[in-house]
Structures are given as structure tokens and as C-alpha cells.
Scaffold this active site. Structure first.
Site, PDB file in Angstrom:
ATOM      1  N   ASP A 163       4.876   9.546 -13.735  1.00 43.69           N
ATOM      2  CA  ASP A 163       5.887   8.974 -12.841  1.00 43.69           C
ATOM      3  C   ASP A 163       7.039   8.497 -13.728  1.00 43.69           C
ATOM      4  O   ASP A 163       6.887   8.405 -14.958  1.00 43.69           O
ATOM      5  CB  ASP A 163       5.260   7.796 -12.060  1.00 43.69           C
ATOM      6  CG  ASP A 163       6.224   7.147 -11.074  1.00 43.69           C
ATOM      7  OD1 ASP A 163       7.248   7.761 -10.722  1.00 43.69           O
ATOM      8  OD2 ASP A 163       5.949   5.998 -10.644  1.00 43.69           O
ATOM      9  N   ARG A 206       9.714  -0.233   2.925  1.00 46.55           N
ATOM     10  CA  ARG A 206       9.789  -0.089   1.464  1.00 46.55           C
ATOM     11  C   ARG A 206      10.511  -1.318   0.939  1.00 46.55           C
ATOM     12  O   ARG A 206      11.681  -1.529   1.293  1.00 46.55           O
ATOM     13  CB  ARG A 206      10.532   1.203   1.099  1.00 46.55           C
ATOM     14  CG  ARG A 206      10.923   1.265  -0.356  1.00 46.55           C
ATOM     15  CD  ARG A 206      11.323   2.652  -0.770  1.00 46.55           C
ATOM     16  NE  ARG A 206      10.176   3.538  -0.817  1.00 46.55           N
ATOM     17  CZ  ARG A 206      10.185   4.753  -1.365  1.00 46.55           C
ATOM     18  NH1 ARG A 206      11.294   5.215  -1.907  1.00 46.55           N
ATOM     19  NH2 ARG A 206       9.116   5.497  -1.368  1.00 46.55           N
ATOM     20  N   HIS A 250       1.867   1.912  -3.996  1.00 48.62           N
ATOM     21  CA  HIS A 250       2.434   2.982  -3.159  1.00 48.62           C
ATOM     22  C   HIS A 250       1.261   3.709  -2.490  1.00 48.62           C
ATOM     23  O   HIS A 250       0.927   4.837  -2.839  1.00 48.62           O
ATOM     24  CB  HIS A 250       3.239   3.934  -4.053  1.00 48.62           C
ATOM     25  CG  HIS A 250       4.209   4.812  -3.321  1.00 48.62           C
ATOM     26  ND1 HIS A 250       4.378   4.784  -1.948  1.00 48.62           N
ATOM     27  CD2 HIS A 250       5.073   5.764  -3.777  1.00 48.62           C
ATOM     28  CE1 HIS A 250       5.293   5.666  -1.598  1.00 48.62           C
ATOM     29  NE2 HIS A 250       5.730   6.268  -2.680  1.00 48.62           N
ATOM     30  N   CYS A 301       4.845  12.133  -8.403  1.00 47.49           N
ATOM     31  CA  CYS A 301       5.194  11.671  -7.056  1.00 47.49           C
ATOM     32  C   CYS A 301       6.639  12.011  -6.704  1.00 47.49           C
ATOM     33  O   CYS A 301       6.984  12.060  -5.534  1.00 47.49           O
ATOM     34  CB  CYS A 301       4.950  10.173  -6.947  1.00 47.49           C
ATOM     35  SG  CYS A 301       5.841   9.215  -8.196  1.00 47.49           S
ATOM     36  N   GLN A 317       1.513   7.315  -0.964  1.00 48.78           N
ATOM     37  CA  GLN A 317       1.647   8.377  -1.965  1.00 48.78           C
ATOM     38  C   GLN A 317       0.255   8.865  -2.374  1.00 48.78           C
ATOM     39  O   GLN A 317       0.020  10.065  -2.540  1.00 48.78           O
ATOM     40  CB  GLN A 317       2.401   7.837  -3.186  1.00 48.78           C
ATOM     41  CG  GLN A 317       2.579   8.844  -4.314  1.00 48.78           C
ATOM     42  CD  GLN A 317       3.500   9.987  -3.952  1.00 48.78           C
ATOM     43  OE1 GLN A 317       4.602   9.761  -3.486  1.00 48.78           O
ATOM     44  NE2 GLN A 317       3.054  11.220  -4.152  1.00 48.78           N
ATOM     45  N   ARG A 371       2.936  14.784   1.713  1.00 46.99           N
ATOM     46  CA  ARG A 371       3.341  13.487   2.251  1.00 46.99           C
ATOM     47  C   ARG A 371       3.475  13.592   3.780  1.00 46.99           C
ATOM     48  O   ARG A 371       3.089  12.687   4.499  1.00 46.99           O
ATOM     49  CB  ARG A 371       4.692  13.049   1.646  1.00 46.99           C
ATOM     50  CG  ARG A 371       4.680  12.798   0.141  1.00 46.99           C
ATOM     51  CD  ARG A 371       3.929  11.547  -0.216  1.00 46.99           C
ATOM     52  NE  ARG A 371       4.407  10.391   0.517  1.00 46.99           N
ATOM     53  CZ  ARG A 371       5.449   9.617   0.130  1.00 46.99           C
ATOM     54  NH1 ARG A 371       6.084   9.875  -0.995  1.00 46.99           N
ATOM     55  NH2 ARG A 371       5.816   8.578   0.857  1.00 46.99           N
TER      56      ARG A 371
HETATM   57  N1  NVA Z   1       7.292   4.037  -9.501  1.00 45.40           N
HETATM   58  C1  NVA Z   1       8.405   4.596  -8.772  1.00 45.40           C
HETATM   59  C2  NVA Z   1       7.899   5.464  -7.662  1.00 45.40           C
HETATM   60  C3  NVA Z   1       8.964   6.163  -6.862  1.00 45.40           C
HETATM   61  C4  NVA Z   1       8.411   6.957  -5.732  1.00 45.40           C
HETATM   62  C5  NVA Z   1       9.291   3.476  -8.235  1.00 45.40           C
HETATM   63  O1  NVA Z   1       8.768   2.461  -7.767  1.00 45.40           O
HETATM   64  O2  NVA Z   1      10.520   3.612  -8.321  1.00 45.40           O
HETATM   65  N1   CP Z   2       7.536   9.737  -3.912  1.00 46.89           N
HETATM   66  C1   CP Z   2       8.353   9.028  -3.115  1.00 46.89           C
HETATM   67  O1   CP Z   2       7.974   8.019  -2.505  1.00 46.89           O
HETATM   68  O2   CP Z   2       9.602   9.558  -3.009  1.00 46.89           O
HETATM   69  P1   CP Z   2      10.877   8.818  -2.370  1.00 46.89           P
HETATM   70  O3   CP Z   2      11.158   7.627  -3.258  1.00 46.89           O
HETATM   71  O4   CP Z   2      11.966   9.831  -2.396  1.00 46.89           O
HETATM   72  O5   CP Z   2      10.527   8.370  -0.984  1.00 46.89           O
END
Ligand code: NVA
Ligand code: CP
Length: 333
Positions: free
Chosen positions: A251, A128, A155, A291, A158, A319
Site C-alpha cells: 500500500d 470515510r 479499512h 488496494c 477493502q 470492491r
Molecule cells: N492506507 C491508504 C489506503 C488508501 C485506500 C490511506 O489511508 O490513504
Molecule cells: N482502495 C480504496 O479504498 O480506494 P479509494 O481511496 O479510491 O476509495
């Protein structure tokens, strides 16, 4: 009726993984640009089988040699970290969590050295990252498959869980379904655009001016949609986006890494809140997807969130099943 999955079904699932007709083995999963519709469907098909086994607590599909996943997190995570870790345990493997502070990737040592050294110990790397280029560099310099566990651009993992949830809700995926996305044209929407276009699901997004998705993702989704018959609509009107939708997705307005813009975004996105008024323009049977994490009172009201919690938590559960499927397809039995 039998309480457990019959042996023939388990064998069919094992064959699906072993034969790997869609070509997942040893493949990176960095972007849905590089995942075919058949490969996407294979993840869903294997996930359906693994989910049934998991619900019966049957360990009929697992590795004989214990495999290892290294997880690198430059940003926080609940779902991604725990679902990968629990999934690896289910498959009789092991996951190692590495925070960026701990390993100092690109700082204490180069991304290439991290990728190469990890490749000598583990079977798969999930990362990540702030910059999408970092997952690309891990993939191009290491020798094991790399999974994008969220980047600024996309993502992808997801979207596997999102489409499995939609399939469970609707029974099937295709042109008869409309998914509406309301809010920021971000990494989650990018993955959804490609996933829906590939699986023939109509997608309609309503995003404020200045917060539309990347034109590269929109163009690719529209190109694919011509082949699959999906409709891809991008606009600024949330009501138009959700009209007659089967599912309404939202989101957070401020993604990880954009915290300095929080105040400005709260103002811009206020008309894009998923509330009961907005939901009245969707189908009466429409579900809400998110998500997570959710900010109640911002992109979604507490009322809507609570009413749709069973679907949203199922989406989070998925997931686990979809990532187990992905790991199985990438590593093999
Ligand atoms: N768009 C959000 C998704 C979190 C799972 C982020 O990147 O923080
Ligand atoms: N939806 C998602 O990726 O959640 P986290 O940021 O908690 O991993």
C-alpha cells in the site's frame, strides 16, 4: 451449458441473504474486531453469487423497494465511492455522495445531528473519516447501520475484496496460503491481519521500525490465529516476510492525512519497495495485490505493477461485488 445462473442457484443466493444465519441484518460494519469468521465468509459467499449474476448482467437479486445509501467522504476516493454508487444502482437503490466540505460534519453541525437526520431518510450510512471515533459516533448516535469506508485505524471493506481476490486466485482460503504485506503498518494492514487470522490464512508483515501495526490488532490477530491455525508474523525484514508467499500485498507509504511526512517516509520505506528482486523471494506463482491508489516507483515498481495489473484490477472490481453483498446482508432483500 447454460449461459445464465440456474434458478436453483439464484434461489440459494436469495435464501442465504434472506435467512441471514450469521446475523448481519442491521449490523454496523465499523471494524473487523466485530465481524465473525462466519459473517466474513457470508460476505464472500454472497459476493461470489452476485458477481456471477453481474457478469451475466442478470438482475435477479435486487430490492423491490428502492434503498438509499448516504456516503460521507472526509478524504478523497475513487474506488470506494464508485463501487458503492454502482453497487446501489445494480441493487435498484440509490447512493448520495456527501463531501465533508458540503455538509461540514462536526463543524456546521454535530456528528450526532448528521447521523440522526440522515437516519430519517436513508437505509445505510457509509463514512470515510480521519478519526475512527467519528464512524463510532455516527453509529452510536444514528439509528441506521454505519459502514466504515476507511478510517485512520482500519479499512474493513477493502479486506472483503482482498480475501475474495485471494480466494479466486488460490481456489480456497486456509492454512496452505501465505499472504505477505510489505510497507506501512497502516489501516489496510490492520484489516488484513484480522481478516487473514479469521479465515485461517497465514500472514507475514515486513514494516520499518516505528511503522509497525498497532499492537492491539497484532494481539487480536494472534489470539484468533490460535483457533484457526493461521500463522501471524510481524517483523522488519521484507525478504523474510515475502519468502514462499502466495501473494505479496503493498500500500502507499504515506496515507491520506499524513502528507506532511511524505519526504521522511520516502527515505524510511525505500528498502520496502515491491520490485522484481523482492518478488524473487516469493513463490514463482505469487500474485501482487494493492488496494490502490498506487504510487509507481515508490511502494511498487512500474514493472511489477504492470505484470500483476490483471489481479490488481480484479481486486478493485471485487470492491463492487463484496460491497453489494455487504449491503444486501445488512439491509435484507
Ligand atoms: N492506507 C491508504 C489506503 C488508501 C485506500 C490511506 O489511508 O490513504
Ligand atoms: N482502495 C480504496 O479504498 O480506494 P479509494 O481511496 O479510491 O476509495
Amino acid at each position: 451449458m447454460s449461459q445464465t445462473t440456474p434458478n436453483e442457484e439464484i434461489e440459494a443466493l436469495r435464501t442465504l441473504i434472506a435467512e441471514d444465519v450469521t446475523g448481519w441484518r442491521k449490523k454496523h460494519c465499523l471494524s473487523l474486531f466485530d465481524v465473525s469468521a462466519e459473517q466474513f465468509r457470508a460476505v464472500l459467499d454472497v459476493a461470489v453469487g452476485l458477481k456471477a449474476l453481474d457478469l451475466q448482467r442478470q438482475m435477479a437479486v435486487a430490492w423491490t423497494y428502492p434503498r438509499t445509501l448516504a456516503m460521507i467522504f472526509e478524504k478523497p476516493s475513487l474506488r470506494t465511492r464508485v463501487s458503492f454508487e454502482a453497487g446501489m444502482t445494480h441493487l435498484r437503490g440509490h447512493a448520495i455522495n456527501l463531501s465533508s466540505n458540503e455538509i461540514g460534519m462536526g463543524n456546521r453541525e454535530s456528528v450526532a445531528d448528521v447521523a440522526n437526520v440522515l437516519s430519517r431518510w436513508v437505509d445505510v450510512i457509509a463514512a470515510r473519516v480521519f478519526r475512527h471515533e467519528t464512524v463510532e459516533e455516527l453509529a452510536s448516535t444514528g439509528t441506521v447501520p454505519v459502514i466504515n469506508a476507511l478510517s485512520d485505524k482500519e479499512h474493513p471493506i477493502q479486506a472483503f475484496a482482498d480475501l475474495l481476490t485471494l480466494q479466486e486466485v488460490a481456489g480456497t482460503l486456509g492454512n496452505s496460503l501465505k499472504l505477505a504485506y510489505v510497507g506501512d503498518g497502516n489501516n489496510v494492514l490492520h484489516a488484513l491481519l484480522l481478516a487473514c487470522a479469521k479465515l485461517g490464512v497465514n500472514i507475514s508483515a515486513g514494516c520499518p521500525e516505528g511503522y509497525l501495526p498497532d499492537p492491539l490488532y497484532v494481539a487480536e490477530a494472534k489470539r484468533i490465529a490460535q483457533e484457526t491455525g493461521a500463522k501471524v508474523e510481524i517483523g522488519h525484514d521484507p525478504i523474510r516476510a515475502v519468502r514462499d508467499a502466495d501473494a505479496v500485498y503493498t500500500d502507499v507509504w504515506t496515507s491520506m492525512g499524513q502528507e506532511a511526512e511524505t519526504k521522511e517516509r520516502l527515505g524510511v520505506f525505500a528498502p520496502y519497495q515491491v520490485n522484481t528482486t523482492l518478488m524473487s523471494h516469493a513463490k514463482a506463482s505469487a500474485v501482487v495485490l494493492h488496494c490502490l491508489p498506487a504510487h509507481r516507483g515508490e511502494e511498487v515498481t512500474t514493472e511489477v505493477m504492470d505484470r500483476h495489473a490483471p489481479t490488481i484490477y480484479e481486486q478493485a472490481e471485487n470492491r463492487l461485488h463484496t460491497q453489494k453483498a455487504l449491503l444486501m446482508l445488512i439491509v435484507g432483500l
